[in-house]
Design an enzyme around this catalytic site. Structure first.
Site, mmCIF file in Angstrom:
data_model
loop_
_atom_site.group_PDB
_atom_site.id
_atom_site.type_symbol
_atom_site.label_atom_id
_atom_site.label_comp_id
_atom_site.label_asym_id
_atom_site.label_seq_id
_atom_site.Cartn_x
_atom_site.Cartn_y
_atom_site.Cartn_z
ATOM 1 C CG ASP A 1 29.509 -81.627 -73.458
ATOM 2 O OD1 ASP A 1 28.605 -80.945 -73.986
ATOM 3 O OD2 ASP A 1 29.374 -82.219 -72.371
ATOM 4 C CG LEU A 2 29.249 -77.485 -78.781
ATOM 5 C CD1 LEU A 2 28.264 -77.083 -79.880
ATOM 6 C CD2 LEU A 2 30.599 -76.807 -78.996
ATOM 7 C CD GLN B 1 26.235 -88.783 -78.771
ATOM 8 O OE1 GLN B 1 25.985 -89.295 -79.857
ATOM 9 N NE2 GLN B 1 25.311 -88.128 -78.070
ATOM 10 C CD GLN C 1 26.625 -80.173 -81.696
ATOM 11 O OE1 GLN C 1 25.455 -80.175 -81.325
ATOM 12 N NE2 GLN C 1 27.613 -80.456 -80.869
ATOM 13 C CG PHE D 1 29.138 -85.064 -75.532
ATOM 14 C CD1 PHE D 1 27.803 -85.368 -75.729
ATOM 15 C CD2 PHE D 1 29.847 -84.513 -76.596
ATOM 16 C CE1 PHE D 1 27.178 -85.142 -76.951
ATOM 17 C CE2 PHE D 1 29.239 -84.281 -77.814
ATOM 18 C CZ PHE D 1 27.909 -84.594 -77.991
ATOM 19 C CE LYS E 1 19.623 -91.485 -76.798
ATOM 20 N NZ LYS E 1 19.195 -90.081 -76.526
ATOM 21 C CG HIS E 2 23.596 -92.821 -80.402
ATOM 22 N ND1 HIS E 2 22.284 -92.980 -80.803
ATOM 23 C CD2 HIS E 2 23.631 -91.650 -79.703
ATOM 24 C CE1 HIS E 2 21.556 -91.956 -80.370
ATOM 25 N NE2 HIS E 2 22.350 -91.141 -79.695
ATOM 26 C CG HIS F 1 24.602 -84.128 -81.674
ATOM 27 N ND1 HIS F 1 23.315 -83.652 -81.783
ATOM 28 C CD2 HIS F 1 24.659 -84.707 -80.446
ATOM 29 C CE1 HIS F 1 22.634 -83.928 -80.686
ATOM 30 N NE2 HIS F 1 23.423 -84.576 -79.859
#
EC number: 4.6.1.19
Length: 233
Positions: free
Chosen positions: A104-105, A121, A41, A117, A124-125, A66
């Site tokens: 983490d923006l 990640q 990103q 964050f 979830k991924h 991201h």
């Protein structure tokens, strides 16, 4: 004639063991994963699009990660394959690299605030394509891919400089990255800003592969970058 056996009493504890073991075993499931998507990103675009959520100051001047997301060619992408947390990094050098390349923006530039964050990640991924004890390998692979592919240098070497006031042709940006990495990426845009660049790699993260359905198509509503031109703020 076969004799019918009398019903025997079943110890309730034996049933309990049968039920509990699968639940413990299935807290993490390694799903089928055809390829991985490295999602990069552009921080300035993120903050222009999400001004109320952006808390990072100063903003990174390079693409940040991201996520590294598993996906499949013919079936839905796996998600949320574990409820387990990953272990905090014991190597401070890795944590520093993560803060620089995968911040983490939505959080201020304070050490430790990006852990939630990263946790999201991983759950979830990352957990869908890496075993539970290899969470650090997952994060290191994403860092290695970002450094190796270096999208910002690719763009700057071809006169796509961030902060240029005039917009750039989406197709030219797409073709420039395609030539540099040898495969087709995915461009994601919002509010006419270049928001993300997605590069696909094989499920080991070793080789770049073509991203499916990646070529930009200006104006179709469902295209990830439905613009002819895009700003790179």
């Amino acid at each position: 004639m076969a004799m019918i056996k009398k019903n025997r009493k079943v110890n309730p504890l034996s049933l309990l063991v049968v039920c509990v073991v699968p639940l413990n075993c299935c807290s993490t499931i390694i799903a089928k994963c055809d390829y991985l998507k490295l999602v990069l990103q552009w921080p300035k675009s993120f903050c222009l699009i999400n001004s109320r959520k952006c808390q990072r100051n100063p903003l990174p001047s390079n693409f940040t990660i991201h996520g590294l997301w598993p996906d499949n060619y013919t079936r839905q992408a796996p998600q949320s394959c574990t409820t387990n947390n990953f272990q905090r990094f014991t190597d401070t050098d890795i944590e520093q690299r993560m803060e620089e390349s995968w911040p983490d923006l939505k959080q201020q530039s304070i050490a430790g605030l990006s852990y939630n964050f990263w946790q999201d990640q991983w759950r979830k991924h990352g957990s869908c394509c890496f075993p539970p004890h290899e969470s650090e390998i997952y994060f290191l692979k994403a860092l290695e891919l970002k450094d190796r592919l270096d999208v910002l240098t690719i763009l700057e070497n071809n006169n796509f400089n961030p902060g240029t006031p005039q917009p750039f042709s989406v197709l030219r940006v797409f073709n420039t990255i395609s030539r540099a990495i040898g495969k087709t990426p995915i461009l994601k845009c919002a509010q006419s800003y270049l928001k993300e660049v997605v590069i696909c790699v094989d499920n080991n993260g070793a080789s770049v592969v073509h991203c499916p359905r990646s070529r930009p198509r200006p104006r179709p509503r469902r295209d990830p970058c439905p613009f002819s031109d895009v700003k790179f703020p």
